[in-house]
Design a protein around this motif. Structure first.
Motif, PDB file in Angstrom:
ATOM      1  N   SER A 217      -4.082  -1.238  -5.684  1.00  4.16           N
ATOM      2  CA  SER A 217      -3.264   0.360  -5.845  1.00  4.16           C
ATOM      3  C   SER A 217      -1.879  -0.013  -4.960  1.00  4.16           C
ATOM      4  O   SER A 217      -1.647   1.022  -4.254  1.00  4.16           O
ATOM      5  CB  SER A 217      -4.022   1.330  -5.732  1.00  4.16           C
ATOM      6  OG  SER A 217      -4.606   1.134  -4.249  1.00  4.16           O
ATOM      7  N   ILE A 218      -1.370  -1.135  -4.706  1.00  6.61           N
ATOM      8  CA  ILE A 218      -0.290  -1.236  -4.004  1.00  6.61           C
ATOM      9  C   ILE A 218       1.063  -0.972  -4.637  1.00  6.61           C
ATOM     10  O   ILE A 218       1.335  -1.354  -5.762  1.00  6.61           O
ATOM     11  CB  ILE A 218      -0.121  -2.679  -3.379  1.00  6.61           C
ATOM     12  CG1 ILE A 218      -1.312  -3.108  -2.551  1.00  6.61           C
ATOM     13  CG2 ILE A 218       1.179  -2.749  -2.683  1.00  6.61           C
ATOM     14  CD1 ILE A 218      -1.516  -2.119  -1.240  1.00  6.61           C
ATOM     15  N   THR A 219       1.834   0.206  -4.337  1.00  5.54           N
ATOM     16  CA  THR A 219       3.164   0.504  -4.867  1.00  5.54           C
ATOM     17  C   THR A 219       4.178   0.236  -3.882  1.00  5.54           C
ATOM     18  O   THR A 219       4.137   0.050  -2.885  1.00  5.54           O
ATOM     19  CB  THR A 219       3.069   1.872  -5.072  1.00  5.54           C
ATOM     20  OG1 THR A 219       3.218   2.600  -3.864  1.00  5.54           O
ATOM     21  CG2 THR A 219       1.960   2.211  -5.759  1.00  5.54           C
ATOM     22  N   THR A 302      -1.403  -5.322  -8.006  1.00  2.48           N
ATOM     23  CA  THR A 302       0.217  -5.464  -7.568  1.00  2.48           C
ATOM     24  C   THR A 302       0.197  -5.551  -6.152  1.00  2.48           C
ATOM     25  O   THR A 302      -0.590  -5.597  -5.427  1.00  2.48           O
ATOM     26  CB  THR A 302       0.883  -3.873  -7.915  1.00  2.48           C
ATOM     27  OG1 THR A 302      -0.073  -2.998  -7.222  1.00  2.48           O
ATOM     28  CG2 THR A 302       0.798  -3.635  -9.372  1.00  2.48           C
TER      29      THR A 302
END
Lengths: 337, 700
Positions: A217-219, A302
């Motif tokens: 859940s890396i943005t 991600t």
């Protein structure tokens, strides 16, 4: 009747006392005569039970007197020696101190360590890797194929060993770490890098730190927050950052990071060329192609990556105006840090 | 690349305020590097990223402006007047290598009169950094700048057999180019040829002979699409970089030749007259499929961490000339326009959306992911400890280049072959160092010449070398060395090293100097360093590796029976040839086996006091302290705990062949305070040992 010649013991004591010239001599003397275990007085006292009732009284009294005498004499001698010792002549305390600690850690090492410490406090791993690289790890796996103009962005030193080069960035460390660990990953890779470029503002060897975080859940918002928090800690003051869209082969979307000028606070000075902003490095979201190269599922994971120059940070932090100073090993430079 | 704003304004109503325009382009990915005032006109110098060849023109910038400034899209519809002349009667075209030339379109204009181009065209060419030549060449360049597609014009008269053949060059075939250079070609190079010879290097540069001059009457206009990889290789092979090759190697619009050629014909007819043939010749290696990419709306949030409203997404993509074909609440199908050679995946579209939507709208968050490794590695921790230890010992940390001088390096290298740079910047930095010493020695030379008379440096860094792989030389996978096994069994390795260098001019004596920069200080630093790392080192006097060392003052450093480095003096005569006048002692330590921590382990200690006895003996000069010390230690004198050297003394009075050694012996028992006689016994035992082994004479 007892036949201990207490006078003789006293005489012996006085002779030895007169010879004693140091504290250790006195300690030895003390042990010999009034020591609790082996001292002569103790030995004498041990004899008491073998004496008659009357003898005990007299003898005990005499031995105790002798003991007190020894004690006071030894204590006097200690005092005398102490007095001699503490009589220090007047010295010139304005004379320079002995130079014990004038060594210094190189400014680049200092900044690198500080950067590492900040990221360690945020739970990062400090990764490292080879400085001699193959084109696969330095370029291809970073989505920079040989026949693409993106190769030309970095001028490369090649070696006389087939297919080997000096790494132009520390990104191959990211590739090697992802190959080994897959995801999740959270690292920075500091190290020396080489580019065939030598002019006023470029050195053929310089130091970089690159960061990489990969998880489900890396943005890009995580990227922005991480950099903001890092720069606040690094400069120990409130700063702001802004992203400018850019292009790097290994990230998408890509951005250049500007940091509000830590010298003038954004009002414009010579360091930020009157813009109020300092260009500090590139960043972006890891390109799915890079994930494919290292065997990480780009659908599930991600990640973000960023890079910055340790030389550049040291220049800003310490007010150094020329990148060339770092590798000249001039004492006048090194001893300032 | 420079473009005047007024020209862009002909196509797009961009904002009046040049700062808004500059910021708009810069933050959406096309940096405006400089704003130039050219005779009252504003010219922007753009720094285009390599993925956006479609922006490198006035029209391209206008097209982009539509999204960046949310304004109307530009129009570009040239319409040159055609004559009745038949193009087939004038030229035929054959493409032999369609993989390298997927499209070749040509027009022919006859009977023109080539003069100079108009003053507006000349002015704009100059503003953009090009040189006006003649009306035809200027028109092709003008369209290159205006529309972005490279074009070429041939003088029809010089095309033998009225036939253009697009083919690979023959090995060894030569061509004289427009810049006057003569190039030898290879079969990997695509050329535009006639029946006899090559007329132009495709997509890179035209030939001198077939170029258009003031004398040309009939011309062929070429608008083609070439393979980017092939153009890039050709440009590298021939070492020519042109405006055309720069664009072609980045990839160009498959539909570009259509409007570009029509526009250039229009301009030429206006300026030079003449008649445009009735139609074009357009050879395509099959129709290019329109690219469609699926875009999932939730994926945008997964990458960016922000919700962008769907209507905003659609608006941005449409402004960028993408077509949204059909969609439901979570999915869009996006058709990619032919000029966007860089967009082929969903992630490319996400980038398009965010760079226009605004990266400044991203919130700032901190990731919660946990990396189990975290922190520094063992070797990084120890390296830092070493740094802190040595910098507290009056040493300055140096950092030198990894490259060094091939004249100095062999003097300090004793294993492996040197690695040369194929493309060094200078001869004195043309190999990778096999020792840290040469560059440090140069630092000593420089600093001593600046008048520094006593100093010390240390450096931690890698050395590099190669060797041929044999069974016995399999790299050790557990060590801290990085290595690559390359072709032909060559192994390239990098080893971490530590070097210390002390410099002192003979005359130096300073009140506050804590220690002299001599070999005994150096040895003490090495011993202290090993001790701080909880390792014990020993030393072995040996002949040095090379002539640069003082032949009698060199020793290897050992630890756990392994060689860990060396230290010694450098030979003053050799130093003088390097213009170093003082004394230099150096140590180089192999860190690969040292970069591990170990915990201290507690040992029971005696609570009884030491008794100290001083001894002064006379021995022959050649008696080594170490052998004397070892002899005493090996004799297992029961209560002897420590030997401390107090003084080494040489004087005429005791004879030149002798030296006097004074040292203290420390006795201690774990059980009791030792008595005089017990100590006396042990001292006598030691004296006897020294007498029989070293002919020692007791001095006091």
């Amino acid at each position: 009747m007892y036949n201990f010649d207490l006078e003789n013991i006293k005489r012996e004591f006085q002779i030895e006392l007169s010879k004693a010239s140091s504290e250790s001599d006195l300690f030895e003397l003390k042990g010999k005569f009034i020591g609790k275990k082996r001292g002569l007085i103790s030995e004498l006292l041990e004899k008491i039970p073998s004496l008659s009732q009357e003898e005990r009284k007299v003898f005990g009294k005499e031995v105790n007197l002798l003991k007190k005498f020894f004690e006071s004499e030894i204590s006097k001698s200690f005092d005398n020696i102490q007095k001699k010792k503490s009589s220090i002549p007047k010295m010139d305390l304005t004379l320079p101190g002995r130079n014990l600690f004038s060594g210094k850690i190189h400014p680049l090492s200092q900044v690198r360590e500080e950067i590492e410490d900040i990221f360690i406090s945020m739970g990062y791993t400090i990764a490292s890797g080879p400085e001699i690289e193959d084109p696969y790890h330095n370029f291809e796996a970073l989505n920079t194929p040989e026949d693409h103009p993106s190769r030309d962005i970095q001028d490369t030193f090649y070696l006389d060993v087939e297919n080997m080069l000096l790494r132009t960035q520390t990104s191959p460390v990211q590739i090697r770490s992802m190959e080994r660990k897959k995801a999740p990953i959270k690292l920075i890779a500091p190290g020396r890098v080489f580019r065939r470029d030598d002019d006023v503002s470029h050195s053929p060897m310089f130091f970089q730190v690159e960061g990489l975080v990969v998880d489900e859940s890396i943005t890009m918002a995580d990227l922005k927050g991480t950099l903001l928090s890092f720069y606040r800690k690094l400069f120990r003051r409130e700063v702001s950052i802004r992203f400018r869209a850019s292009y790097f082969p290994f990230t998408e979307p890509s951005a250049e990071t500007d940091l509000s000028c830590v010298i003038c606070g954004g009002s414009g000075c010579s360091v930020c060329k009157r813009t109020g902003w300092l260009e500090v490095g590139g960043c972006g979201m890891v390109d799915p192609k890079v994930f494919e190269f290292v065997g990480i599922d780009p659908e599930k994971y991600t990640g973000f990556a960023f890079g910055l120059g340790i030389d550049r940070i040291a220049m800003i932090k310490f007010g150094i105006d020329n990148i060339k100073y770092f590798l000249e090993n001039d004492i006048k430079f090194l001893e300032q840090f | 690349m420079r473009f005047p704003l007024s020209w862009i304004r002909e196509f797009a109503p961009i904002p009046e305020d040049i700062n808004i325009v500059s910021k708009g382009f810069t933050f959406s990915g096309t940096e405006v590097e400089e704003i130039i005032d050219s005779e009252g006109e504003t010219v922007f110098d753009f720094n285009f990223t390599v993925n956006r060849p479609d922006l490198m023109s006035v029209y391209g910038l206008a097209r982009e402006s539509s999204a960046v400034f949310d304004i109307s899209s530009p129009k570009f519809s040239p319409n040159p007047r055609k004559s009745q002349l038949k193009i087939e009667e004038n030229i035929s075209i054959e493409v032999l290598d369609p993989d390298l030339c997927p499209r070749y379109r040509a027009l022919v204009i006859k009977g023109l009169k080539v003069g100079h181009s108009t003053s507006l065209i000349q002015k704009r060419l100059i503003q953009c950094g090009l040189r006006p030549i003649n009306a035809v060449v200027d028109a092709t360049n003008y369209v290159l700048l205006e529309y972005g597609h490279p074009l070429h014009a041939f003088d029809l008269k010089f095309i033998n057999g009225k036939k253009v053949i697009v083919r690979r060059a023959k090995d060894g075939e030569t061509i004289k180019l427009l810049d006057g250079s003569e190039k030898k070609l290879t079969e990997n190079i695509l050329v535009i040829a006639d029946e006899i010879r090559a007329l132009a290097v495709a997509g890179v540069m035209g030939g001198e002979e077939s170029g258009v001059s003031f004398l040309s009457r009939d011309i062929l206009l070429e608008g083609a699409v070439f393979n980017p990889v092939s153009i890039r290789r050709t440009s590298k092979t021939l070492n020519i970089h042109t405006d055309a090759s720069h664009r072609f190697e980045r990839g160009c619009d498959y539909e570009g030749p259509v409007k570009a050629l029509d526009r250039v014909a229009e301009l030429i007819l206006e300026m030079c007259g003449g008649q445009l043939c009735d139609s074009d010749i357009d050879i395509k290696a099959g129709n290019k499929k329109t690219e469609k990419v699926a875009l999932r709306i939730p994926r945008i949030k997964k990458v960016l961490g922000i919700d962008i409203p769907k209507d905003k997404i659609i608006n941005i993509l449409e402004k960028l000339a993408f077509k949204i074909e059909d969609f439901d609440s979570e999915n869009l199908t996006v058709t990619i326009p032919s000029f966007r050679v860089d967009v082929e995946r969903e992630i490319d579209l996400i980038e398009e959306i965010v760079r226009i939507y605004g990266l400044d709208k991203l919130p700032a968050r901190i990731p919660t992911v946990i990396d189990e490794e975290s922190g520094r590695s063992e070797s990084q921790i120890v390296e830092n400890k070493i740094r802190h230890f040595l910098s507290c010992r009056n040493l300055l940390e140096a950092i030198s280049f990894s490259m060094t001088d091939p004249a100095l390096d062999p003097l300090f290298s004793f294993k492996g072959e040197e690695i040369k740079l194929s493309n060094p910047l200078s001869e004195t930095n043309s190999i990778l160092r096999r020792s840290l010493i040469p560059n440090l020695l140069l630092a000593v030379k420089k600093n001593s010449s600046f008048g520094n008379r006593s100093f010390g440096f240390y450096e931690i860094g890698k050395v590099y070398f190669k060797y041929r792989k044999e069974k016995s030389t399999e790299p050790n996978k557990d060590s801290n060395n990085d290595y690559h096994i390359c072709e032909k069994d060559v192994i390239v390795t990098e080893e971490p090293r530590l070097a210390i260098i002390l410099y002192e001019e003979d005359t130096v004596k300073s009140f506050n100097q804590f220690y002299p920069r001599d070999i005994y200080s150096l040895k003490g630093i090495i011993e202290g360093l090993f001790e701080s790392l909880r390792k014990k080192c020993s030393f072995l006097e040996e002949r040095p590796y090379s002539e640069i060392f003082s032949q009698d003052n060199f020793a290897k450093i050992l630890c756990d029976d392994q060689e860990m480095g060396y230290f010694g003096y450098l030979e003053p005569q050799k130093l003088r040839s390097l213009e170093i006048k003082g004394m230099v002692c150096i140590a180089e330590i192999f860190l690969d086996r040292l970069l591990k921590r170990s915990d201290p382990s507690f040992k029971q200690f005696s609570r009884f006091p030491f008794s100290k006895r001083d001894l002064s003996i006379l021995v022959a000069n050649n008696v080594k302290w170490a052998s004397l010390e070892t002899t005493i230690k090996n004799a297992n004198v029961q209560n002897l705990k420590k030997i401390e050297l107090i003084e080494v003394y040489q004087d005429e009075n005791i004879g030149k062949e002798n030296k006097s050694l004074t040292f203290a012996l420390y006795f201690q028992s774990a059980q009791k305070t030792l008595s005089d006689s017990e100590i006396e016994n042990e001292v006598n035992q030691i004296i006897d040992l020294l007498k029989s082994n070293f002919n020692a004479v007791l001095r006091s």
